[in-house]
Design a protein around this motif. Structure first.
Motif, PDB file in Angstrom:
ATOM      1  N   SER A  77       7.285  -5.626  15.018  1.00 32.85           N
ATOM      2  CA  SER A  77       6.974  -4.807  13.594  1.00 32.85           C
ATOM      3  C   SER A  77       6.322  -5.905  12.237  1.00 32.85           C
ATOM      4  O   SER A  77       5.202  -5.405  12.074  1.00 32.85           O
ATOM      5  CB  SER A  77       7.578  -4.126  12.900  1.00 32.85           C
ATOM      6  OG  SER A  77       8.579  -2.831  13.488  1.00 32.85           O
ATOM      7  N   LEU A  78       6.989  -6.796  12.388  1.00 35.00           N
ATOM      8  CA  LEU A  78       6.402  -8.246  11.383  1.00 35.00           C
ATOM      9  C   LEU A  78       4.712  -8.849  11.764  1.00 35.00           C
ATOM     10  O   LEU A  78       3.850  -8.896  11.399  1.00 35.00           O
ATOM     11  CB  LEU A  78       7.354  -8.777  10.842  1.00 35.00           C
ATOM     12  CG  LEU A  78       8.411  -8.199  10.462  1.00 35.00           C
ATOM     13  CD1 LEU A  78       8.832  -9.963  10.325  1.00 35.00           C
ATOM     14  CD2 LEU A  78       7.663  -8.073   9.100  1.00 35.00           C
ATOM     15  N   ARG A  80       2.837  -6.952  13.623  1.00 33.25           N
ATOM     16  CA  ARG A  80       1.837  -6.407  14.817  1.00 33.25           C
ATOM     17  C   ARG A  80       1.482  -6.466  13.159  1.00 33.25           C
ATOM     18  O   ARG A  80      -0.218  -5.811  13.253  1.00 33.25           O
ATOM     19  CB  ARG A  80       2.981  -4.894  15.031  1.00 33.25           C
ATOM     20  CG  ARG A  80       1.817  -3.764  15.191  1.00 33.25           C
ATOM     21  CD  ARG A  80       2.379  -2.775  16.103  1.00 33.25           C
ATOM     22  NE  ARG A  80       1.539  -1.225  16.835  1.00 33.25           N
ATOM     23  CZ  ARG A  80       0.799  -1.020  16.078  1.00 33.25           C
ATOM     24  NH1 ARG A  80       0.993  -0.881  14.723  1.00 33.25           N
ATOM     25  NH2 ARG A  80       0.443   0.188  16.726  1.00 33.25           N
ATOM     26  N   GLY A  81       2.139  -5.658  12.161  1.00 32.80           N
ATOM     27  CA  GLY A  81       1.190  -5.973  11.089  1.00 32.80           C
ATOM     28  C   GLY A  81       0.593  -4.836  10.371  1.00 32.80           C
ATOM     29  O   GLY A  81       0.667  -3.724  11.610  1.00 32.80           O
ATOM     30  N   GLY A  82      -0.207  -3.827   9.754  1.00 34.48           N
ATOM     31  CA  GLY A  82      -0.154  -2.627   9.214  1.00 34.48           C
ATOM     32  C   GLY A  82       0.992  -2.126   8.299  1.00 34.48           C
ATOM     33  O   GLY A  82       1.931  -2.590   8.391  1.00 34.48           O
ATOM     34  N   GLU A  83       0.177  -0.876   8.134  1.00 35.81           N
ATOM     35  CA  GLU A  83       0.881  -0.355   6.640  1.00 35.81           C
ATOM     36  C   GLU A  83       2.447   0.748   8.034  1.00 35.81           C
ATOM     37  O   GLU A  83       3.553   1.019   7.394  1.00 35.81           O
ATOM     38  CB  GLU A  83       0.465   1.124   6.146  1.00 35.81           C
ATOM     39  CG  GLU A  83       0.752   1.693   5.744  1.00 35.81           C
ATOM     40  CD  GLU A  83       1.718   0.792   4.420  1.00 35.81           C
ATOM     41  OE1 GLU A  83       3.250   1.197   4.123  1.00 35.81           O
ATOM     42  OE2 GLU A  83       1.218   0.216   3.560  1.00 35.81           O
ATOM     43  N   THR A  84       2.125   1.095   8.758  1.00 34.84           N
ATOM     44  CA  THR A  84       2.727   1.938   9.916  1.00 34.84           C
ATOM     45  C   THR A  84       4.426   0.908  10.398  1.00 34.84           C
ATOM     46  O   THR A  84       5.269   0.952  10.321  1.00 34.84           O
ATOM     47  CB  THR A  84       2.347   2.696  11.209  1.00 34.84           C
ATOM     48  OG1 THR A  84       1.334   3.331  10.755  1.00 34.84           O
ATOM     49  CG2 THR A  84       3.774   3.598  11.931  1.00 34.84           C
ATOM     50  N   ALA A  85       3.313  -0.168  10.468  1.00 35.79           N
ATOM     51  CA  ALA A  85       4.757  -1.406  11.296  1.00 35.79           C
ATOM     52  C   ALA A  85       5.212  -1.566  10.493  1.00 35.79           C
ATOM     53  O   ALA A  85       6.395  -2.315  10.120  1.00 35.79           O
ATOM     54  CB  ALA A  85       3.710  -2.537  11.911  1.00 35.79           C
ATOM     55  N   ARG A  86       4.472  -1.799   8.749  1.00 34.56           N
ATOM     56  CA  ARG A  86       5.087  -2.776   7.690  1.00 34.56           C
ATOM     57  C   ARG A  86       6.852  -1.662   7.215  1.00 34.56           C
ATOM     58  O   ARG A  86       7.592  -1.955   6.614  1.00 34.56           O
ATOM     59  CB  ARG A  86       4.913  -2.144   6.822  1.00 34.56           C
ATOM     60  CG  ARG A  86       5.402  -3.141   5.215  1.00 34.56           C
ATOM     61  CD  ARG A  86       4.741  -3.235   3.863  1.00 34.56           C
ATOM     62  NE  ARG A  86       4.403  -1.676   3.582  1.00 34.56           N
ATOM     63  CZ  ARG A  86       5.863  -0.830   2.851  1.00 34.56           C
ATOM     64  NH1 ARG A  86       6.403  -1.367   2.487  1.00 34.56           N
ATOM     65  NH2 ARG A  86       5.237   1.072   2.556  1.00 34.56           N
ATOM     66  N   ARG A  87       6.183   0.328   6.869  1.00 43.08           N
ATOM     67  CA  ARG A  87       7.321   0.975   7.066  1.00 43.08           C
ATOM     68  C   ARG A  87       8.302   0.894   8.059  1.00 43.08           C
ATOM     69  O   ARG A  87       9.532   0.915   7.601  1.00 43.08           O
ATOM     70  CB  ARG A  87       6.634   2.553   7.018  1.00 43.08           C
ATOM     71  CG  ARG A  87       5.507   2.757   5.514  1.00 43.08           C
ATOM     72  CD  ARG A  87       5.622   4.167   5.054  1.00 43.08           C
ATOM     73  NE  ARG A  87       4.183   4.414   5.220  1.00 43.08           N
ATOM     74  CZ  ARG A  87       3.396   4.922   5.759  1.00 43.08           C
ATOM     75  NH1 ARG A  87       3.661   6.281   6.460  1.00 43.08           N
ATOM     76  NH2 ARG A  87       1.675   5.318   5.520  1.00 43.08           N
ATOM     77  N   ALA A  88       8.467   1.280   8.879  1.00 43.57           N
ATOM     78  CA  ALA A  88       9.249   0.661  10.913  1.00 43.57           C
ATOM     79  C   ALA A  88       9.689  -0.463  10.111  1.00 43.57           C
ATOM     80  O   ALA A  88      10.779  -0.661  10.678  1.00 43.57           O
ATOM     81  CB  ALA A  88       8.501   0.702  11.769  1.00 43.57           C
ATOM     82  N   ALA A  89       9.351  -1.780   9.517  1.00 47.73           N
ATOM     83  CA  ALA A  89       9.844  -2.706   9.476  1.00 47.73           C
ATOM     84  C   ALA A  89      11.471  -2.799   8.112  1.00 47.73           C
ATOM     85  O   ALA A  89      12.331  -3.205   8.342  1.00 47.73           O
ATOM     86  CB  ALA A  89      10.137  -4.355   9.659  1.00 47.73           C
ATOM     87  N   LEU A  90      10.878  -2.050   7.724  1.00 45.42           N
ATOM     88  CA  LEU A  90      10.927  -2.024   6.044  1.00 45.42           C
ATOM     89  C   LEU A  90      12.747  -0.802   6.037  1.00 45.42           C
ATOM     90  O   LEU A  90      13.802  -1.089   6.051  1.00 45.42           O
ATOM     91  CB  LEU A  90      10.832  -0.697   4.867  1.00 45.42           C
ATOM     92  CG  LEU A  90      11.450  -1.178   3.483  1.00 45.42           C
ATOM     93  CD1 LEU A  90      11.446  -2.333   3.331  1.00 45.42           C
ATOM     94  CD2 LEU A  90      10.281  -0.324   2.658  1.00 45.42           C
ATOM     95  N   VAL A  91      12.489   0.148   7.820  1.00 48.33           N
ATOM     96  CA  VAL A  91      13.726   0.940   7.182  1.00 48.33           C
ATOM     97  C   VAL A  91      14.187   0.036   8.298  1.00 48.33           C
ATOM     98  O   VAL A  91      15.551   0.683   7.961  1.00 48.33           O
ATOM     99  CB  VAL A  91      12.682   2.334   8.329  1.00 48.33           C
ATOM    100  CG1 VAL A  91      13.992   3.478   8.570  1.00 48.33           C
ATOM    101  CG2 VAL A  91      11.824   3.396   7.586  1.00 48.33           C
ATOM    102  N   CYS A  92      13.919   0.215   9.201  1.00 51.05           N
ATOM    103  CA  CYS A  92      14.880  -0.492  10.696  1.00 51.05           C
ATOM    104  C   CYS A  92      15.456  -1.975   9.366  1.00 51.05           C
ATOM    105  O   CYS A  92      16.552  -2.540   9.748  1.00 51.05           O
ATOM    106  CB  CYS A  92      13.852  -1.688  11.432  1.00 51.05           C
ATOM    107  SG  CYS A  92      14.849  -1.996  12.609  1.00 51.05           S
TER     108      CYS A  92
END
Length: 152
Positions: A77-78, A80-92
């Motif tokens: 996710s880090l 990949r970048g982008g807002e969706t990846a950022r949110r997914a990484a934050l949740v994870c």
């Protein structure tokens, strides 16, 4: 005048597409490197333990495998970048921190449940407490990256 991405009228132009927010600039690159190291460590550890000694401590070895998968997803996710990846990484990262805290506490309260250590045992003491510090650092960075992207 901006060129359209296809010949159809009404399609978005190349200038209108939002750019992916980079998550691996500055300290983000260090996070990717540390998570990459943790992926290798956790996956290698669990692969050897599961293949050679699974009957000794199935819960501990399975949790190490889960930790490796979590680390792998966050690393991806880090990068990949982008807002969706950022949110997914934050949740994870939040789930990772919860796992470290639960397993770390569990290993102290009921050590008999873990005949062998996991990556998250004793809050990651066997890994220099990186498993508890890494999600905290990553969540801070991901929140800061979101704020910085919003300001731009």
């Amino acid at each position: 005048m901006a060129a359209t991405t296809s010949g159809k009228a009404g399609t978005a132009t190349a200038e209108e597409k939002p750019a992916k927010a980079r998550l691996i600039s500055g300290p983000g690159m260090l996070l990717v490197w540390l998570y990459g190291v943790m992926v290798v460590g956790a996956v290698s550890r669990s692969a050897v333990q599961i293949s050679a000694h699974f009957d000794k401590a199935p819960l501990a070895y399975s949790l190490s495998a889960v930790a490796g998968l979590v680390y792998g997803f966050i690393t991806y996710s880090l990068v990949r970048g982008g807002e969706t990846a950022r949110r997914a990484a934050l949740v994870c990262c939040a789930a990772e921190l919860a796992g470290v805290l639960v397993v770390g506490t569990w290993t102290l309260v009921e050590p008999s449940a873990f005949p062998d250590a996991t990556v998250w045992s004793d809050f990651g003491m066997g890994y220099l407490f990186i498993p508890v510090l890494l999600p905290l650092s990553a969540m801070y960075w991901l929140r800061k990256a979101h704020t910085r992207h919003q300001a731009a």
